[in-house]
Design a protein around this motif. Structure first.
Motif, PDB file in Angstrom:
ATOM      1  N   LEU A 180     -35.011  76.850   4.275  1.00  8.01           N
ATOM      2  CA  LEU A 180     -35.735  77.561   5.324  1.00  8.01           C
ATOM      3  C   LEU A 180     -37.197  77.752   4.930  1.00  8.01           C
ATOM      4  O   LEU A 180     -38.103  77.575   5.754  1.00  8.01           O
ATOM      5  CB  LEU A 180     -35.075  78.919   5.582  1.00  8.01           C
ATOM      6  CG  LEU A 180     -35.743  79.821   6.630  1.00  8.01           C
ATOM      7  CD1 LEU A 180     -35.728  79.159   7.995  1.00  8.01           C
ATOM      8  CD2 LEU A 180     -35.036  81.177   6.693  1.00  8.01           C
ATOM      9  N   ALA A 181     -37.438  78.097   3.666  1.00  6.24           N
ATOM     10  CA  ALA A 181     -38.813  78.311   3.205  1.00  6.24           C
ATOM     11  C   ALA A 181     -39.627  77.022   3.282  1.00  6.24           C
ATOM     12  O   ALA A 181     -40.775  77.017   3.747  1.00  6.24           O
ATOM     13  CB  ALA A 181     -38.799  78.848   1.775  1.00  6.24           C
ATOM     14  N   LYS A 182     -39.045  75.927   2.816  1.00  4.05           N
ATOM     15  CA  LYS A 182     -39.782  74.659   2.827  1.00  4.05           C
ATOM     16  C   LYS A 182     -40.031  74.175   4.262  1.00  4.05           C
ATOM     17  O   LYS A 182     -41.093  73.617   4.568  1.00  4.05           O
ATOM     18  CB  LYS A 182     -39.009  73.608   2.023  1.00  4.05           C
ATOM     19  CG  LYS A 182     -39.016  73.886   0.525  1.00  4.05           C
ATOM     20  CD  LYS A 182     -38.372  72.761  -0.252  1.00  4.05           C
ATOM     21  CE  LYS A 182     -38.451  73.025  -1.745  1.00  4.05           C
ATOM     22  NZ  LYS A 182     -39.834  73.061  -2.252  1.00  4.05           N
ATOM     23  N   GLU A 183     -39.054  74.385   5.131  1.00  8.05           N
ATOM     24  CA  GLU A 183     -39.244  73.992   6.527  1.00  8.05           C
ATOM     25  C   GLU A 183     -40.323  74.848   7.178  1.00  8.05           C
ATOM     26  O   GLU A 183     -41.132  74.350   7.974  1.00  8.05           O
ATOM     27  CB  GLU A 183     -37.918  74.133   7.286  1.00  8.05           C
ATOM     28  CG  GLU A 183     -37.986  73.763   8.762  1.00  8.05           C
ATOM     29  CD  GLU A 183     -38.375  72.310   9.001  1.00  8.05           C
ATOM     30  OE1 GLU A 183     -38.841  71.994  10.117  1.00  8.05           O
ATOM     31  OE2 GLU A 183     -38.206  71.480   8.070  1.00  8.05           O
ATOM     32  N   THR A 184     -40.354  76.147   6.835  1.00  5.22           N
ATOM     33  CA  THR A 184     -41.407  77.029   7.352  1.00  5.22           C
ATOM     34  C   THR A 184     -42.777  76.550   6.902  1.00  5.22           C
ATOM     35  O   THR A 184     -43.731  76.511   7.686  1.00  5.22           O
ATOM     36  CB  THR A 184     -41.170  78.471   6.881  1.00  5.22           C
ATOM     37  OG1 THR A 184     -39.883  78.904   7.344  1.00  5.22           O
ATOM     38  CG2 THR A 184     -42.240  79.403   7.409  1.00  5.22           C
ATOM     39  N   ALA A 185     -42.883  76.201   5.611  1.00  5.71           N
ATOM     40  CA  ALA A 185     -44.156  75.695   5.089  1.00  5.71           C
ATOM     41  C   ALA A 185     -44.579  74.424   5.809  1.00  5.71           C
ATOM     42  O   ALA A 185     -45.755  74.229   6.152  1.00  5.71           O
ATOM     43  CB  ALA A 185     -44.033  75.447   3.586  1.00  5.71           C
ATOM     44  N   HIS A 186     -43.603  73.560   6.058  1.00  4.23           N
ATOM     45  CA  HIS A 186     -43.911  72.305   6.756  1.00  4.23           C
ATOM     46  C   HIS A 186     -44.389  72.561   8.183  1.00  4.23           C
ATOM     47  O   HIS A 186     -45.370  71.959   8.649  1.00  4.23           O
ATOM     48  CB  HIS A 186     -42.660  71.420   6.761  1.00  4.23           C
ATOM     49  CG  HIS A 186     -42.832  70.142   7.527  1.00  4.23           C
ATOM     50  ND1 HIS A 186     -43.624  69.099   7.085  1.00  4.23           N
ATOM     51  CD2 HIS A 186     -42.332  69.750   8.736  1.00  4.23           C
ATOM     52  CE1 HIS A 186     -43.592  68.116   7.967  1.00  4.23           C
ATOM     53  NE2 HIS A 186     -42.819  68.492   8.978  1.00  4.23           N
ATOM     54  N   GLN A 187     -43.710  73.495   8.881  1.00  2.14           N
ATOM     55  CA  GLN A 187     -44.069  73.773  10.267  1.00  2.14           C
ATOM     56  C   GLN A 187     -45.427  74.459  10.381  1.00  2.14           C
ATOM     57  O   GLN A 187     -46.165  74.257  11.348  1.00  2.14           O
ATOM     58  CB  GLN A 187     -42.989  74.665  10.910  1.00  2.14           C
ATOM     59  CG  GLN A 187     -41.634  73.996  11.062  1.00  2.14           C
ATOM     60  CD  GLN A 187     -41.661  72.859  12.068  1.00  2.14           C
ATOM     61  OE1 GLN A 187     -42.506  72.809  12.955  1.00  2.14           O
ATOM     62  NE2 GLN A 187     -40.738  71.915  11.906  1.00  2.14           N
ATOM     63  N   LEU A 188     -45.774  75.279   9.368  1.00  2.00           N
ATOM     64  CA  LEU A 188     -47.052  75.989   9.411  1.00  2.00           C
ATOM     65  C   LEU A 188     -48.230  75.103   9.011  1.00  2.00           C
ATOM     66  O   LEU A 188     -49.385  75.450   9.278  1.00  2.00           O
ATOM     67  CB  LEU A 188     -47.012  77.213   8.479  1.00  2.00           C
ATOM     68  CG  LEU A 188     -46.155  78.392   8.943  1.00  2.00           C
ATOM     69  CD1 LEU A 188     -46.094  79.454   7.850  1.00  2.00           C
ATOM     70  CD2 LEU A 188     -46.720  78.996  10.221  1.00  2.00           C
ATOM     71  N   GLY A 189     -47.939  73.976   8.368  1.00  2.00           N
ATOM     72  CA  GLY A 189     -49.022  73.123   7.874  1.00  2.00           C
ATOM     73  C   GLY A 189     -49.935  72.611   8.972  1.00  2.00           C
ATOM     74  O   GLY A 189     -51.173  72.669   8.862  1.00  2.00           O
ATOM     75  N   THR A 190     -49.368  72.120  10.064  1.00  3.71           N
ATOM     76  CA  THR A 190     -50.181  71.526  11.137  1.00  3.71           C
ATOM     77  C   THR A 190     -51.060  72.558  11.839  1.00  3.71           C
ATOM     78  O   THR A 190     -52.280  72.348  11.962  1.00  3.71           O
ATOM     79  CB  THR A 190     -49.261  70.821  12.156  1.00  3.71           C
ATOM     80  OG1 THR A 190     -48.517  69.805  11.473  1.00  3.71           O
ATOM     81  CG2 THR A 190     -50.084  70.193  13.271  1.00  3.71           C
ATOM     82  N   PRO A 191     -50.514  73.698  12.320  1.00  2.00           N
ATOM     83  CA  PRO A 191     -51.399  74.672  12.979  1.00  2.00           C
ATOM     84  C   PRO A 191     -52.444  75.258  12.032  1.00  2.00           C
ATOM     85  O   PRO A 191     -53.546  75.601  12.464  1.00  2.00           O
ATOM     86  CB  PRO A 191     -50.442  75.759  13.485  1.00  2.00           C
ATOM     87  CG  PRO A 191     -49.191  75.579  12.707  1.00  2.00           C
ATOM     88  CD  PRO A 191     -49.095  74.134  12.395  1.00  2.00           C
ATOM     89  N   THR A 192     -52.138  75.348  10.742  1.00  2.00           N
ATOM     90  CA  THR A 192     -53.126  75.867   9.785  1.00  2.00           C
ATOM     91  C   THR A 192     -54.309  74.911   9.674  1.00  2.00           C
ATOM     92  O   THR A 192     -55.479  75.327   9.691  1.00  2.00           O
ATOM     93  CB  THR A 192     -52.480  76.078   8.410  1.00  2.00           C
ATOM     94  OG1 THR A 192     -51.363  76.966   8.529  1.00  2.00           O
ATOM     95  CG2 THR A 192     -53.478  76.664   7.426  1.00  2.00           C
ATOM     96  N   SER A 193     -54.002  73.640   9.573  1.00  2.00           N
ATOM     97  CA  SER A 193     -55.087  72.647   9.521  1.00  2.00           C
ATOM     98  C   SER A 193     -55.912  72.672  10.804  1.00  2.00           C
ATOM     99  O   SER A 193     -57.150  72.542  10.782  1.00  2.00           O
ATOM    100  CB  SER A 193     -54.494  71.246   9.311  1.00  2.00           C
ATOM    101  OG  SER A 193     -53.777  71.183   8.103  1.00  2.00           O
ATOM    102  N   SER A 194     -55.242  72.857  11.930  1.00  2.00           N
ATOM    103  CA  SER A 194     -55.943  72.926  13.210  1.00  2.00           C
ATOM    104  C   SER A 194     -56.878  74.136  13.268  1.00  2.00           C
ATOM    105  O   SER A 194     -58.007  74.052  13.776  1.00  2.00           O
ATOM    106  CB  SER A 194     -54.924  72.993  14.352  1.00  2.00           C
ATOM    107  OG  SER A 194     -55.565  73.105  15.601  1.00  2.00           O
ATOM    108  N   LEU A 195     -56.412  75.275  12.701  1.00  2.00           N
ATOM    109  CA  LEU A 195     -57.255  76.480  12.699  1.00  2.00           C
ATOM    110  C   LEU A 195     -58.523  76.277  11.883  1.00  2.00           C
ATOM    111  O   LEU A 195     -59.595  76.773  12.250  1.00  2.00           O
ATOM    112  CB  LEU A 195     -56.454  77.663  12.139  1.00  2.00           C
ATOM    113  CG  LEU A 195     -55.382  78.246  13.066  1.00  2.00           C
ATOM    114  CD1 LEU A 195     -54.538  79.271  12.326  1.00  2.00           C
ATOM    115  CD2 LEU A 195     -56.027  78.885  14.295  1.00  2.00           C
ATOM    116  N   PHE A 196     -58.424  75.541  10.779  1.00  2.00           N
ATOM    117  CA  PHE A 196     -59.623  75.241  10.004  1.00  2.00           C
ATOM    118  C   PHE A 196     -60.622  74.435  10.841  1.00  2.00           C
ATOM    119  O   PHE A 196     -61.837  74.659  10.778  1.00  2.00           O
ATOM    120  CB  PHE A 196     -59.255  74.454   8.737  1.00  2.00           C
ATOM    121  CG  PHE A 196     -58.875  75.325   7.575  1.00  2.00           C
ATOM    122  CD1 PHE A 196     -59.794  76.201   7.032  1.00  2.00           C
ATOM    123  CD2 PHE A 196     -57.607  75.260   7.014  1.00  2.00           C
ATOM    124  CE1 PHE A 196     -59.455  77.006   5.951  1.00  2.00           C
ATOM    125  CE2 PHE A 196     -57.257  76.064   5.948  1.00  2.00           C
ATOM    126  CZ  PHE A 196     -58.178  76.937   5.407  1.00  2.00           C
ATOM    127  N   GLY A 197     -60.080  73.524  11.638  1.00  2.00           N
ATOM    128  CA  GLY A 197     -60.956  72.740  12.517  1.00  2.00           C
ATOM    129  C   GLY A 197     -61.659  73.593  13.555  1.00  2.00           C
ATOM    130  O   GLY A 197     -62.869  73.443  13.813  1.00  2.00           O
TER     131      GLY A 197
END
Length: 387
Positions: A180-197
């Motif tokens: 669950l933790a690793k899947e959460t990290a994976h799912q949060l990766g894309t929106p986090t990168s988008s927020l930096f943009g």
């Protein structure tokens, strides 16, 4: 929902049935064996009674009487001693020589055997009186203690079975949480990168850049959270870290995000550097958990004191709040998975903190002090590193 409920009930009933059956089997075995031991004891007592009668008639009928001789020779497994009224040994069987030659030990042995079986008086044809003291055969003693040994073995196997079952369930739960933790990290990766943009875009716009920088700090913090989740279940590497700065970073971040009536004090940035081997991302997570719990305990009003200290071997990080406190009975329970006094949350923060500090960093975390309506102090201990 009905299916899950019925499955739980069925599982619970199965456990109850197994416990009841185990209790019945154990009790039946104990009662059956005790009954056999009682019958064997009565049989041995009758044998000794017959034997003593044969001994008393031996002088009258003569040693050549085959019936008496057969009765006397039949006793080969029951320990006994025949004495005079002054405890002079006439004959004995299965009694150690060191006891027979020591009057004090012989008296003690006779008292012990008399407590087990009533002694017999043997009157001979010449009106001499002897006393027969006898104990229990090895077979009878084994039969008496066997059910207790059997019960102990069953309990040991049950304990090992329970430990194995619990360990397998914990391993299964750990795999679920890691996944669950690793899947959460994976799912949060894309929106986090988008927020930096988006933040980079906002920096080019004619708006208040102070707000943009605060947003950037939050996104950086979110990136750290993602990194922490991705590290769960992986090999944790430790490196030299300055505890003053790591704790100070978390304190400074929280200072700008706490309610107006809450103050956070920290002494670490004004003292000499204290170093330890840490995983910075996970250790920051622990400090944040403690600060969040302290904030929750304050309910919007009060203070939090974060204090660093050390001795020759250890670094101490104390997080003290002026909140509602807790009873002493909860000092250890708050670190158990699922335990919480809040209306929200899963009760995993302090459990994870304990695992990170004690499992990964070989340190300690515990409630140093707490009083109802006075506040709580939680202490972290890390092994001091000299560079």
């Amino acid at each position: 929902m009905k299916k899950k409920f019925s499955t739980k009930i069925f599982s619970f009933r199965n456990r109850v049935v197994i416990i009841i059956l185990g209790f019945i089997i154990g009790t039946s075995s104990l009662l059956f064996t005790n009954n056999m031991a009682r019958q064997l004891r009565e049989k041995e007592q009758n044998e000794v009674k017959l034997w003593s009668f044969a001994m008393s008639k031996m002088g009258e009928m003569g040693p050549e009487n085959q019936v008496l001789r057969q009765i006397i020779n039949a006793n080969t497994n029951i320990p006994f001693v025949i004495t005079t009224g002054t405890l002079d040994v006439v004959t004995s069987h299965l009694i150690p020589e060191r006891i027979l030659t020591n009057p004090a030990l012989l008296r003690q042995k006779c008292v012990e055997m008399a407590a087990i079986n009533q002694y017999w008086e043997i009157k001979t044809w010449s009106n001499d009186t002897y006393y027969l003291f006898y104990g229990e055969s090895n077979l009878l003693r084994t039969l008496v203690y066997f059910p207790y040994i059997q019960l102990a073995i069953i309990c040991i196997f049950a304990m090992f079975g329970y430990i194995t079952f619990r360990s397998s369930k914990q391993d299964e739960q750990n795999r679920v949480w890691i996944g669950l933790a690793k899947e959460t990290a994976h799912q949060l990766g894309t929106p986090t990168s988008s927020l930096f943009g988006w933040i980079e875009y906002l920096r080019t716009q004619p708006i208040d850049q102070t707000a943009v920088e605060e947003m950037n700090k939050d996104v950086v913090r979110l990136t750290k959270v993602v990194d922490r989740f991705s590290k769960i279940g992986s090999t944790t590497s430790l490196s030299e870290g300055v505890i003053n700065e790591i704790v100070g970073g978390s304190v400074l971040y929280f200072r700008t995000r706490v309610p107006r009536n809450v103050t956070i004090n920290y002494n670490g940035l004004a003292m000499a550097q204290l170093k330890a081997l840490v995983n910075e991302a996970l250790f920051e997570w622990v400090i944040e958990n403690l600060l969040k719990n302290a904030l929750d305990a304050l309910s919007g009003v009060g203070s939090i004191d974060v204090k660093l200290s050390s001795d020759n071997d250890w670094i101490y990080i104390d997080v003290k709040d002026t909140g509602k406190g807790m009873p002493k009975s909860n000092f250890k329970r708050i670190f158990e998975p699922g335990f919480t006094t809040k209306t929200r949350g899963w009760g995993l923060g302090l459990s994870l903190s304990k695992r990170i500090i004690e499992g990964y960093h070989n340190g300690r975390i515990f409630v140093l002090n707490s009083e109802i309506d006075q506040g709580t102090t939680i202490r972290i201990m890390l092994k001091k590193l000299y560079s």
